[in-house]
Design a protein around this motif. Sequence first.
Motif, PDB file in Angstrom:
ATOM      1  N   SER A 126      44.481  39.267  -5.688  1.00  0.00           N
ATOM      2  CA  SER A 126      45.405  39.068  -4.658  1.00  0.00           C
ATOM      3  C   SER A 126      45.108  39.958  -3.434  1.00  0.00           C
ATOM      4  O   SER A 126      45.692  39.853  -2.370  1.00  0.00           O
ATOM      5  N   LYS A 127      44.173  41.007  -3.793  1.00  0.00           N
ATOM      6  CA  LYS A 127      43.656  42.036  -2.761  1.00  0.00           C
ATOM      7  C   LYS A 127      42.598  41.642  -1.727  1.00  0.00           C
ATOM      8  O   LYS A 127      42.162  42.347  -0.809  1.00  0.00           O
ATOM      9  N   ILE A 128      42.166  40.312  -2.206  1.00  0.00           N
ATOM     10  CA  ILE A 128      41.144  39.691  -1.552  1.00  0.00           C
ATOM     11  C   ILE A 128      41.589  38.959  -0.254  1.00  0.00           C
ATOM     12  O   ILE A 128      42.463  38.229  -0.512  1.00  0.00           O
ATOM     13  N   PHE A 129      41.192  39.101   0.998  1.00  0.00           N
ATOM     14  CA  PHE A 129      41.566  38.120   1.982  1.00  0.00           C
ATOM     15  C   PHE A 129      40.139  37.514   2.380  1.00  0.00           C
ATOM     16  O   PHE A 129      39.123  38.111   2.625  1.00  0.00           O
ATOM     17  N   SER A 130      40.348  36.236   2.158  1.00  0.00           N
ATOM     18  CA  SER A 130      39.038  35.317   2.046  1.00  0.00           C
ATOM     19  C   SER A 130      39.153  34.592   3.389  1.00  0.00           C
ATOM     20  O   SER A 130      40.031  33.747   3.824  1.00  0.00           O
ATOM     21  N   VAL A 131      37.987  34.647   4.271  1.00  0.00           N
ATOM     22  CA  VAL A 131      38.101  34.000   5.543  1.00  0.00           C
ATOM     23  C   VAL A 131      36.829  33.200   5.670  1.00  0.00           C
ATOM     24  O   VAL A 131      35.701  33.435   5.159  1.00  0.00           O
ATOM     25  N   VAL A 177      35.397  33.357  -4.999  1.00  0.00           N
ATOM     26  CA  VAL A 177      35.385  34.664  -4.612  1.00  0.00           C
ATOM     27  C   VAL A 177      36.919  35.261  -5.294  1.00  0.00           C
ATOM     28  O   VAL A 177      36.618  36.266  -5.710  1.00  0.00           O
ATOM     29  N   LYS A 178      37.858  34.386  -5.529  1.00  0.00           N
ATOM     30  CA  LYS A 178      38.974  35.189  -6.108  1.00  0.00           C
ATOM     31  C   LYS A 178      39.012  35.008  -7.766  1.00  0.00           C
ATOM     32  O   LYS A 178      40.057  35.206  -8.178  1.00  0.00           O
ATOM     33  N   PRO A 224      46.424  31.605  -1.761  1.00  0.00           N
ATOM     34  CA  PRO A 224      45.436  30.545  -1.422  1.00  0.00           C
ATOM     35  C   PRO A 224      44.004  30.952  -1.851  1.00  0.00           C
ATOM     36  O   PRO A 224      43.619  32.295  -1.619  1.00  0.00           O
ATOM     37  N   ASP A 225      42.872  29.914  -2.035  1.00  0.00           N
ATOM     38  CA  ASP A 225      41.580  30.417  -2.400  1.00  0.00           C
ATOM     39  C   ASP A 225      41.203  30.820  -1.071  1.00  0.00           C
ATOM     40  O   ASP A 225      40.411  31.642  -0.996  1.00  0.00           O
ATOM     41  N   ALA A 227      35.724  38.493  -7.727  1.00  0.00           N
ATOM     42  CA  ALA A 227      36.775  39.588  -7.804  1.00  0.00           C
ATOM     43  C   ALA A 227      36.642  40.488  -8.980  1.00  0.00           C
ATOM     44  O   ALA A 227      36.609  41.773  -9.014  1.00  0.00           O
ATOM     45  N   ARG A 228      36.123  39.758 -10.121  1.00  0.00           N
ATOM     46  CA  ARG A 228      35.872  40.428 -11.547  1.00  0.00           C
ATOM     47  C   ARG A 228      34.869  41.371 -11.202  1.00  0.00           C
ATOM     48  O   ARG A 228      34.844  42.600 -11.596  1.00  0.00           O
TER      49      ARG A 228
END
Length: 578
Positions: free
Chosen positions: A348-353, A335-336, A376-377, A340-341
């Motif tokens: 860093s703008k992704i909040f992965s839950v 995801v990151k 964190p991933d 993201a690409r």
Amino acid sequence: MVNVTVNGTPIAVPEGTTILNAAKAAGVEIPHLCYLKGLNEIGACRICCVEIEGERNLVPSCNNPVFEGMVIRTNTDRVRRTRRINVELILSQHDCKCATCVRSGNCQLQTIANDLGILDNIYPQDLVTGVRALWPKDFPLYRDTNKCIKCMRCIQVCDKIQGVNVWDLSGTGSRTRVDVSRNRRIKESDCVLCGQCITHCPVGALRERDDTGRLFQAMSDPDKVTVVQIAPAVRAAWGESLGLPPEKATVNRMAGVLRRLGFDYVFDTSFTADLTIMEEGTEFLHRYAAGDTRELPMFTSCCPGWVRYLKSHYPEWTDRLSTAKSPQQMFGAVVKSSFARRIGVEPSKIFSVSIMPCVAKKAECDLPTMSTDAGPDVDLVLTTREFVRLIRAEKLNPEDIPEEGFDSPMGVYSGAGVIFGATGGVMEAALRSAYFLHNGHNPKPEDFRAVRGDATGASGWTEAEFDLGGGAMVRTAVVSGLANTGRLLAELAAGRVHYDFVEVMACPGGCAGGGGQPIHTDDVERAAQRGKVLYNIDRIQTVRFSHENPEVNALYREELGEPGSEKAEALLHTDHHA
Ligand code: HC0
Ligand code: SF4
């Protein structure tokens, strides 16, 4: 058979039957609190006391067997008064702040007190105060001493099912309490965070760290893109405490719910379960061909409770763990990076839950090895129970929410990726693809069903041997529950058993029986039932092999090259020593 009478009804039951079960057979339910079948039959709470003709004292029914001619009465005035007093005494040592208790509505003490019409706490409360403040707030397992009713279920489950022995009694007499054994603090103990003590606690003395506040914070940040993944086993259980029938509690309805909760992208961990199989299957074939006994048998590495257990009990065997990250962590890493690409957003703008049936996943995502410069991933792990609380907090009615598809590309999965959530599922999925990688053609999807584990854990572990083709005989073992695992490892150490590939899941029944799953007050273990749901999902999938997941194959084609490539190693593998 033994002949007894329960409240005037004659019945014959097998020798050795407890009074509690004999009464049940006669259609009489005796209230009980500490009792757990086969695990905690110690009569500690005294709520199940009954009167036996000819006996001076009342006796607990959960741990006393019947005898020929026994006359049992469960509803005399003396029994009723004693039962009530015993509940009142427990309440005198229990912090009865139900409005702020996570188990309110799902608490066995609350139910019994209500059922008996106890409307006042008549004894002055005698709580041990102040201890709660010492419990570390950042630890994924939270314990509230003031709610503990000393039923000892946590001690028994941690000792007998998990063999980890974290809890013990301390103090004597009225000062007896349950605490971390050997005078240790929880962080100094070997707690693997399986969460089994939480799911077996009848009250709210044990729970997971609540991380829902951090989610709401991220969701209200306009700079954050929120992405969520759903673990395989959650789909088999999330509807249970919402009263949703299984046909309505589908994973696609869960996707609809998560969008209404405000997530920007909704994906399935089963996608990276397929990716894990590509990496782990390839790694296994290399290790098997090399035959290096320092790395064989290869142990699966996707259960963080098991990884914690191995590293504290057999650190010298750490190299035997597959280096593949768990599907949760592979998901975060993909995801990151590539996702993201694809959407043109800074990682860093992704909040992965992730929504997991597991408490240990909350610790796994915090490991320093599971992070990059972008953070964190996986940023946050919520248990199935926390997810259900989110639904309640937002007053959503899942029955009114339509089933929706997943976002692409990480919403595409095979049946092999779904059975990860049941004991034996990772092994079965791995063998399906290892066979293909070895021979260049598919086996039948059901060819490896002999590895399916025993969800009760009662039979120890499941062994099987397969010819992967060309005389490559692979010896496998599948085990769930850490006490069973401890026995298997001892046999391995003694050289009495020999395997090439071993799947371990810390919780009995695998993630289906995970410590983050809904809790029930009827004492029925649901891991087997949930596991069946996952196998049924696999049976009806058109794609049943991880190596046929088209989006996994696209990821290799477009970014990673081959399984085990340098890029794949960097993104999808970890160093368990670090
Ligand atoms: Fe499991 Fe998993 S199968 S550990 O039980 O491998 O928690 O469901 O998500 O990561 O996929 C849990 C479940 C997962 C992971 C997967 C594995
Ligand atoms: Fe024991 Fe698991 Fe509870 Fe830790 S989480 S105390 S290992 S049962």
